[in-house]
Scaffold this active site. Structure first.
Site, PDB file in Angstrom:
ATOM      1  N   ASN A  42      38.512 -29.194  11.407  1.00  0.00           N
ATOM      2  CA  ASN A  42      38.413 -27.797  10.961  1.00  0.00           C
ATOM      3  C   ASN A  42      39.195 -26.833  11.843  1.00  0.00           C
ATOM      4  OD1 ASN A  42      37.213 -26.911   8.518  1.00  0.00           O
ATOM      5  ND2 ASN A  42      35.267 -27.819   9.166  1.00  0.00           N
ATOM      6  N   TYR A  78      32.731 -34.435  11.537  1.00  0.00           N
ATOM      7  CA  TYR A  78      32.988 -33.311  10.634  1.00  0.00           C
ATOM      8  C   TYR A  78      32.591 -32.055  11.403  1.00  0.00           C
ATOM      9  CZ  TYR A  78      32.533 -30.246   6.527  1.00  0.00           C
ATOM     10  OH  TYR A  78      32.648 -29.216   5.633  1.00  0.00           O
ATOM     11  N   ASP A 138      37.554 -34.507  10.091  1.00  0.00           N
ATOM     12  CA  ASP A 138      37.909 -33.126   9.774  1.00  0.00           C
ATOM     13  C   ASP A 138      37.509 -32.269  10.972  1.00  0.00           C
ATOM     14  OD1 ASP A 138      38.187 -30.554   8.860  1.00  0.00           O
ATOM     15  OD2 ASP A 138      36.950 -30.810   7.069  1.00  0.00           O
ATOM     16  N   ASP A 175      39.981 -31.804  -1.954  1.00  0.00           N
ATOM     17  CA  ASP A 175      40.901 -30.771  -1.486  1.00  0.00           C
ATOM     18  C   ASP A 175      41.567 -31.197  -0.175  1.00  0.00           C
ATOM     19  OD1 ASP A 175      38.438 -30.583  -0.227  1.00  0.00           O
ATOM     20  OD2 ASP A 175      38.413 -28.400  -0.148  1.00  0.00           O
TER      21      ASP A 175
END
Length: 250
Positions: free
Chosen positions: A145, A104, A143, A240
């Site tokens: 990002n 993450y 993720d 989300d």
């Protein structure tokens, strides 16, 4: 072999929204989750047939990762370089022929206040992944990002320079992919401009598919011929983000 990754944006909340239905339906060999937002003892998750590995953030209700696997790893490590990292962002499972890493990646924040930290973190992570890759093949998911290319953001022109779509963040992803790694979804769907993995909670945004692709399965190039499929389960709700999956013959 089927692998799944999902930023659940709070695992307890995701469980209330049907996480377990999807988990059992997809029946992955390894299932990784990011942004679990909990501490040890805050969830009782019964996953028959799976071993569970957790990396909790020190800060309550923040970040954290977990991996659920049917196969017992040789070794499990948390963080990089022997440092567990207080935000619980990385878990590495070592198997006989490969490493499985879930991550993450830190968000740069809307004001980009955390961009310098993010870029320093990216350099350390790049070195870490390459050290693993020198030993055996790597499967990296999570993720990240960052939306790597313009087709990874619905409204790319208005988002240039925003957190997750800065030149610096995109260059870090390019560096990884230019040095022995494959973005598996783009391997199978090089030109698709409608596959996203994250949408704002603003009204009708997800319905209109105004999203970003910031979740990835990335593998060592030498695994290319063993790839079977890689895509996103965009209709799965509960966060989300949507889950992403990869199939590979190992």
């Amino acid at each position: 072999m089927k692998l799944v990754s999902w930023n659940v944006n709070g695992l307890r909340a995701a469980v209330r929204k049907g996480f377990l239905d999807y988990f059992h339906e997809v029946d992955a060999d390894i299932f990784a989750v990011q942004e679990i937002k909990l501490q040890e003892g805050q969830i009782d998750l019964e996953l028959e047939g799976y071993e569970k590995y957790w990396n909790y953030a020190e800060k309550k209700g923040y970040a954290g990762t977990a991996v659920f696997t049917k196969q017992t790893p040789i070794k499990v490590t948390y963080g990089m370089n022997g440092d567990s990292h207080p935000e619980g962002r990385i878990i590495t499972l070592e198997f006989e022929n490969y490493y499985f890493v879930t991550v993450y990646v830190p968000n740069s924040q809307r004001t980009l206040a955390r961009l310098p930290h993010r870029l320093e973190w990216e350099d350390e992570f790049f070195d870490y992944i390459h050290r693993l890759d020198q030993d055996k093949s790597v499967i990296l998911c999570g993720d990240m990002n960052v939306a790597h290319e313009t087709i990874d953001v619905r409204n790319d022109k208005t988002n240039h320079g925003n957190s997750g779509f800065t030149k610096e963040e995109r260059e870090k992803m390019s560096r990884l992919l230019d040095n022995g790694f494959i973005d598996t979804l783009r391997h199978f769907h090089p030109d698709r401009d409608d596959i996203f993995t994250w949408w704002s909670y603003m009204k009708t945004v997800r319905e209109r598919n105004i999203g970003w692709r910031i979740d990835y399965f990335i593998v060592s190039e030498r695994l290319q011929d063993q790839l079977i499929d890689s895509d996103a389960h965009t209709t799965v709700m509960g966060s989300d983000h949507c889950p992403i999956y990869m199939e590979i013959d190992l």
